[in-house]
Write a protein that holds these residues in place. Structure first.
Motif: not given
Length: 305
Positions: A68-70, A278-283, A290-299, A302-304
């Motif tokens: 799982l990545d961008h 968009k910068a991330h597929l989750g947009e 995973p929480p770590i990916l959500q945290d990185i995006c939030a900083r 980027i809202r996934v």
């Protein structure tokens, strides 16, 4: 000229489940689809399609072993298509014609979106070039012999922002394929010619573009002319998988019961991600992250989904 070494594709373990159906009186065991390539070619026969006719599916899949990545999610959505071809269309010119048709749709879609939503037209993010560049995997290795595959693609896209790399699966002169490809899907072994008439290989490839938002390579589509009886047996022999010839699908190709075809998949979320800047597929697609990916995006604001 190098000879392909035996290789296997990435092993994805399917998600399986039991359907009890009428209190297990008429049960079914099922799997969540991971790819539609073989199904599409069989469907062409079932529907009695003729050369020039084909199908397009709104394919949804789950690949639980994906990283799982961008631009990767366990949830895969593709416009998956397949078209019957004549035997004389099993060549590089026809492949390029098909790729250019898809490329025109992508370029026109970008312009259409910008007409509807002018904010998408931003000088920081250049539009897709009107013309797609075709290169063989052999060409790309010759251009950047000291770089591994992903870095070769990145360097190439920085110089040429939209390319179709041909012949993915054939083992190159460094002893490795540009990327692994199944031996029974696309034809990656037929000898072809580069633009300057050097011998190369393959009738398949990927559309790759430079993403100005992520500043990374961005794959939009993988496609190719499918194996015929000759290229299937050659590729199974080169990869040490001749035992596959006992299966009904492979027998259908060898016995000329399945139609010759060309096909591929266009990533839906990948395309939307690129065209909507968009910068991330989750947009643009709902999945699990995973929480770590959500945290990185939030900083990074980027809202996934």
């Amino acid at each position: 000229m190098s000879t392909p070494k035996a290789a296997s594709t990435t092993c994805w373990i399917p998600i399986q489940f039991h359907i009890s159906n009428d209190h297990d009186r008429h049960p079914l065991d099922a799997q969540i689809v991971q790819a539609a390539t073989k199904w599409k070619r069989v469907a062409l026969k079932q529907f009695g399609m003729q050369p020039g006719e084909g199908l397009c599916t709104d394919m949804r899949a789950v690949r639980k072993d994906y990283f799982l990545d961008h631009d990767h999610s366990v949830y895969v959505d593709q416009w998956d298509w397949e078209r019957v071809i004549h035997f004389y269309e099993h060549d590089l010119d026809f492949l390029k014609q098909a790729v250019n048709s898809i490329w025109k749709v992508l370029v026109d879609a970008e312009l259409f979106l910008q007409e509807q939503f002018p904010a998408l037209k931003d000088p920081r993010y250049p539009n897709l070039p009107r013309k797609l560049t075709f290169l063989h995997a052999e060409d790309v290795l010759d251009m950047y012999p000291d770089l591994p595959r992903k870095q070769r693609e990145t360097r190439l896209l920085q110089e040429c922002p939209a390319v179709f790399i041909i012949g993915i699966g054939w083992t190159l002169k460094d002893g490795y394929p540009h990327e692994l490809r199944a031996a029974d899907y696309d034809d990656w072994s037929t000898e072809t010619r580069s633009v300057d008439e050097r011998p190369c290989h393959g009738l398949n490839g990927d559309i790759l573009v430079w993403n100005p938002v992520t500043r990374r390579r961005h794959e939009l589509s993988s496609m190719g002319i499918r194996v015929n009886a000759e290229s299937l047996q050659r590729q199974l022999r080169l990869t040490g998988q001749m035992d596959f010839l006992k299966y009904p699908y492979h027998q259908g190709i060898v016995r000329h019961e399945l139609p010759l075809s060309i096909g591929g998949g266009i990533g839906q979320s990948r395309t939307l991600m690129l065209l909507l800047r968009k910068a991330h597929l989750g947009e643009v697609t709902v999945s699990v992250w995973p929480p770590i990916l959500q945290d990185i995006c939030a900083r990074k604001n980027i809202r996934v989904l």
